[in-house]
Scaffold this motif. Structure first.
Motif, short mmCIF file in Angstrom:
data_model
loop_
_atom_site.label_atom_id
_atom_site.label_comp_id
_atom_site.label_asym_id
_atom_site.label_seq_id
_atom_site.Cartn_x
_atom_site.Cartn_y
_atom_site.Cartn_z
N ALA A 18 9.60 -4.04 -7.13
CA ALA A 18 8.28 -3.45 -6.88
C ALA A 18 8.36 -1.93 -6.77
O ALA A 18 7.53 -1.22 -7.33
CB ALA A 18 7.66 -4.05 -5.62
N SER A 72 1.28 -14.68 -7.70
CA SER A 72 1.44 -13.23 -7.74
C SER A 72 0.09 -12.60 -7.46
O SER A 72 -0.94 -13.06 -7.96
CB SER A 72 1.95 -12.81 -9.11
N GLU A 107 9.94 -12.89 0.30
CA GLU A 107 10.43 -11.79 -0.53
C GLU A 107 9.26 -11.06 -1.18
O GLU A 107 9.09 -11.07 -2.39
CB GLU A 107 11.46 -12.29 -1.56
N ARG A 156 4.89 -6.23 -3.42
CA ARG A 156 3.59 -5.57 -3.52
C ARG A 156 2.94 -5.27 -2.16
O ARG A 156 2.48 -4.17 -1.91
CB ARG A 156 2.64 -6.46 -4.33
N HIS A 184 5.00 -1.76 -8.30
CA HIS A 184 4.81 -2.01 -9.73
C HIS A 184 4.07 -0.82 -10.37
O HIS A 184 3.25 -1.00 -11.26
CB HIS A 184 4.08 -3.34 -9.98
#
Ligand SMILES: *Cc1c(COP(=O)(O)O)cnc(C)c1O
Length: 421
Positions: free
Chosen positions: A58, A193, A273, A276, A371
């Motif tokens: 990320a 996600s 984990e 974002r 990201h």
């Protein structure tokens, strides 16, 4: 509850930072990141040994990884170079989760040397890992529920996803690992996600807890930890609401008592984990207006492009934009906010209402902390920007310099070119 889109400092201070550092750059807010991480850890303090492994992909900046490591985060790595970064930050042993797929031998070997928790993506990787690096004491397996679980928009339907073991393979895999001398076992999944529904993460924990009970009943194997993966979304749009970690935690705690404690499987650790949600809201792409163009539409052209932040072009993702110093001016002008790539989808926003802007104005693109810089690329000869950290005390530190043309050409041999015809 809507999410306020604020700058990490006053716009006066931000403009001062722009005088010291050329735009564009990514700016991270240390205080925001640290407090956010601490809030997550506090929410799960009921779970002994709880750990958040920060998903390195990320925001793969070792300065941020080191700050997070110092307050208890591990590193979730999925490639050789991510393992190297963790090592450079002093993160090693079981503070590293190695969750890869289609894994090269060299990566398993490196993960083994670092003593990382290895999380296998496929049953055939048991023999592969044994052969190339030897099996460690502790091995985790990634579960793909297939049609048993409906998907989420970004990751899609689990049965179409390339990741993980089937339910039957999970049981078979644990038996095989035990036969080969492994005696500590973990169970992982990652099925969402950028998901904003808190219940989704409770359901994921329930799914793994129930599977852990099934593994125990059918094989006698006790699972040491479940890792519910990442995927917690962030409110990119002002009208969206952040996932309430406390609510997720209470739901998971209730499931833990009902399923794991009741089956006599306490203690079982809980890992996450997330990437974002840890850094995303606390990173900003700071960029200046180069040109204003009026044709069939009004275009605000920036000194950055999708090589600095690809999400809008890639997913049509919304990223909020603030014009620094014009927070109180009405957003009355409709425009497309563009980058300079020779690609028409290189737009940060389409038909966005902004305050009237002029050349030289500083625009802040929100929620670029995950990201963002990480997905940067060099197409069209674009160079990746610097990364800056706004420290707790207000000081600004460059934590990655901007690329130069020499960086871009480092893999070319111009001496060879001189004699080449
Ligand atoms: C990408 C990824 C994460 C992190 O996802 P976020 O959406 O950033 O939380 C965690 N685990 C695995 C295996 C991943 O591929």
């Amino acid at each position: 509850m809507a999410s306020a889109k604020k700058l990490p400092c006053s716009s006066k201070k931000l403009l001062e930072i722009c005088n010291r550092f050329p735009t564009p750059f990514h700016l991270y807010d240390e205080k925001g990141i640290i407090e956010n991480m601490q809030r997550l850890a506090r929410a799960f303090s009921w779970s002994e040994g709880f750990r958040e492994y920060f998903a390195v992909k990320a925001t793969p900046n070792p300065f941020l990884m080191k700050l997070l490591g110092a307050i208890g985060a591990g590193a979730d790595c999925s490639s050789y170079t991510e393992l190297l970064l963790a090592e450079r930050c002093g993160i090693s042993g079981e503070a590293i989760m190695f969750t890869s797929n289609d894994t090269p031998a060299a990566e398993f070997i490196k993960a083994r040397r670092l003593g990382a928790v290895i999380n296998l993506d496929d049953i055939s990787h048991i023999a592969y890992l044994e052969h190339c690096a030897g099996l460690p004491d502790l091995v985790s397996q990634r579960y793909n529920p297939g049609p048993l679980r409906s998907g989420n928009a970004i990751i899609g339907h689990p049965e179409e996803a390339k990741y993980g073991f089937t339910r039957e393979q999970i049981i078979e895999g644990f038996k095989l690992l035990r036969e080969k001398g492994v005696h500590r076992f973990g169970l992982h999944t990652m099925v969402a996600s950028n998901e904003l529904n808190p219940q989704y993460f409770v359901d994921t924990a329930v799914m793994l807890y129930e599977l852990a009970v099934e593994v125990y009943r059918t094989t006698g194997i006790r699972i040491e930890f479940v890792n519910i993966g990442g995927g917690i979304g962030i409110p990119y749009r002002p009208e969206q609401t952040a996932v309430d970690s406390e609510l997720v935690s209470r739901g998971i705690q209730e499931a833990y008592e009902r399923i794991i404690v009741a089956a006599g499987l306490h203690p079982m650790k809980l890992f996450m984990e997330c990437g974002r949600m840890i850094t995303g809201p606390y990173g900003y792409l700071v960029t200046k207006v180069l040109h204003i163009k009026q044709t069939y539409k009004r275009y605000v052209g920036l000194d950055s492009c999708m090589a600095n932040l690809m999400r809008p072009a890639l997913y049509g993702a919304y990223h909020h934009i603030t014009v620094a110093g014009k927070e109180d001016v009405a957003a009355a002008t409709v425009c497309d906010v563009t980058g300079s790539l020779c690609e028409n989808n290189d737009k940060f926003a389409i038909d966005r209402k902004l305050p009237e802007v002029s050349e030289g104005d500083v625009l802040v693109i929100h929620d670029a902390g995950a990201h963002g810089h990480a997905m940067g690329f060099n197409y069209n000869g674009k160079l990746r920007s610097a990364e800056l950290l706004l420290r707790n005390g207000g000081e600004v530190v460059e934590i990655r310099r901007a690329e130069t043309p020499d960086d871009l050409f480092a893999t070319l041999d111009f001496e060879k070119l001189a004699t080449f015809s």
